[in-house]
Write an enzyme that holds these catalytic residues in place. Structure first.
Site, PDB file in Angstrom:
ATOM      1  N   GLU A  51       0.808  -1.215   0.000  1.00  0.00           N
ATOM      2  CA  GLU A  51       0.000   0.000   0.000  1.00  0.00           C
ATOM      3  C   GLU A  51       0.845   1.271   0.000  1.00  0.00           C
ATOM      4  OE1 GLU A  51      -2.444  -3.365   1.095  1.00  0.00           O
ATOM      5  OE2 GLU A  51      -0.534  -2.623   1.943  1.00  0.00           O
TER       6      GLU A  51
ATOM      7  N   ALA B 110     -10.143  -0.324   3.843  1.00  0.00           N
ATOM      8  CA  ALA B 110      -9.602   0.813   4.594  1.00  0.00           C
ATOM      9  C   ALA B 110      -8.668   0.351   5.703  1.00  0.00           C
ATOM     10  CB  ALA B 110     -10.738   1.648   5.176  1.00  0.00           C
ATOM     11  N   ASP B 111      -8.887  -0.851   6.214  1.00  0.00           N
ATOM     12  CA  ASP B 111      -8.035  -1.398   7.264  1.00  0.00           C
ATOM     13  C   ASP B 111      -6.594  -1.572   6.798  1.00  0.00           C
ATOM     14  OD1 ASP B 111     -10.822  -2.451   7.036  1.00  0.00           O
ATOM     15  OD2 ASP B 111     -10.472  -3.043   9.107  1.00  0.00           O
TER      16      ASP B 111
ATOM     17  N   PRO C 282      -0.263   1.219   6.130  1.00  0.00           N
ATOM     18  CA  PRO C 282       1.094   1.263   5.601  1.00  0.00           C
ATOM     19  C   PRO C 282       1.345   2.455   4.675  1.00  0.00           C
ATOM     20  CG  PRO C 282       0.265  -0.977   5.505  1.00  0.00           C
ATOM     21  CD  PRO C 282      -0.891  -0.103   5.883  1.00  0.00           C
TER      22      PRO C 282
ATOM     23  N   HIS D 200     -11.271  -5.988   8.439  1.00  0.00           N
ATOM     24  CA  HIS D 200     -11.956  -5.628   7.194  1.00  0.00           C
ATOM     25  C   HIS D 200     -13.165  -4.729   7.463  1.00  0.00           C
ATOM     26  CE1 HIS D 200      -9.799  -9.363   6.234  1.00  0.00           C
ATOM     27  NE2 HIS D 200      -9.775  -8.942   4.986  1.00  0.00           N
TER      28      HIS D 200
END
Length: 337
Positions: free
Chosen positions: A60, A84-85, A89, A129
């Site tokens: 990410e 979104a979780d 990073p 999640h």
């Protein structure tokens, strides 16, 4: 006009912009050949080629870092973070680079990037999640934060975000992907009910950033919300009998304070509803703004109805979410104050 759910509307927005502007590119994990885990990018690679819609490694920070570089040199990347979780990073890239580059370069560079990501619970995804991290990004000066609640708004807001010259965090409520639900949380039965998808123009149109929508006019109390919780607020207003005015903020940054103030000054009462945890949630900022700007018109304290201040409770997911019962109780408390 065409009948679309939110996924189809988002896909239409990206396709519309890729057809209009060759600088628009779409990339992220599994967004190319597979079309994304939620199918939001389905067909874009086949239509526009693998050089404009392509897959990336599971990195990410690298995805957002590459987008920042591309944006600074004239492109308009639209990147997807799968959940979104998984955005954390990339948090340093977003806060230390994307949000600051215009100021640091004295206006010589800007990064017109959009970071799309599904957020919130409701799909039994567990702790990794289901998070709602919008408050983290509203705290960062230089980022814009947008959250749609309908297919029509999703397409128009995404087009506006792609055309915006600043970085936009575009949070997509997963529970609304395949159709808005009526807001009821009866855990004894299926905990949502899907309505038919909405009418959405197939061609280009914009929904402006920073402009809230009054989705239900009312006189007694103002409910401020966004995303999935807009539908919860509407259900609560219908079931409670309180004449509530429900406002869908649509974008948190920039915030339509003018519409908020006009409503609260009229009703004299305000309730904020969001799915994220209460402490340091965006509702705290809304409550502070309303208290400061509408103090002499307030008839009762600003109430907040939110998720619990605990790690995401997979086993108690539907109890965790604000539902019509909790929102209606807050409305009655406000009316009795």
């Amino acid at each position: 006009m065409a009948t679309m759910n939110m996924i189809q509307a988002l896909n239409s927005a990206m396709s519309t912009m890729m057809a209009r502007d060759p600088s628009v590119v779409v990339f992220g994990e599994d967004v190319g050949y597979f079309g994304g885990v939620f199918r939001a990018t389905d067909g874009l690679q086949k239509k526009y080629g693998a050089h404009r819609c392509f897959d990336t490694p599971i990195a990410e920070g690298g995805i957002v870092g590459a987008a920042i570089g591309m944006g600074a040199y004239g492109m308009r990347p639209v990147v997807e973070i799968q959940f979104a979780d998984y955005i954390y990073p990339a948090f340093d890239q977003l806060t230390s680079e994307a949000a600051r580059i215009r100021y640091r370069s004295a206006g010589d560079f800007n990064v017109p990037i959009v970071v799309r990501t599904p957020y919130g619970g409701g799909i039994f995804g567990g702790q990794t999640h289901s998070q709602s991290p919008e408050g983290l990004f509203t705290h960062v000066v230089g980022l814009k934060v947008v959250i749609p609640s309908t297919p029509y708004d999703a397409k128009g807001l995404l087009i506006s975000s792609i055309e915006d010259d600043d970085p936009v965090i575009f949070l997509e409520p997963k529970r609304l992907y395949t159709g808005p639900f009526d807001g009821r949380h009866d855990v004894a039965v299926k905990p949502w009910s899907v309505h038919p998808a909405s009418e959405v123009p197939e061609d280009y149109y914009r929904v402006p950033l920073g402009k809230a929508s009054i989705v239900r006019p009312g006189e007694d109390v103002t409910i401020l919300s966004y995303g999935t919780m807009v539908h919860v607020a509407l259900a609560a207003a219908q079931e409670s009998g309180v004449d509530a005015e429900v406002i869908d903020l649509r974008s948190l940054i920039p915030l339509d304070l003018e519409t908020i103030m006009a409503s609260v000054n009229k009703t004299g009462r305000c309730i904020v509803v969001h799915e994220a945890t209460k402490t340091s949630g965006f509702g705290a900022e809304l409550a502070a703004l309303v208290q400061r700007e509408c103090f002499y018109q307030l008839e009762s304290p600003v109430e907040r109805v939110t998720g619990w201040d605990i790690p995401y409770p997979h086993a108690f997911e539907w109890q965790y979410f604000p539902g019509p019962t909790r929102v209606a109780a807050a409305m009655r408390q406000a009316m009795e104050a």
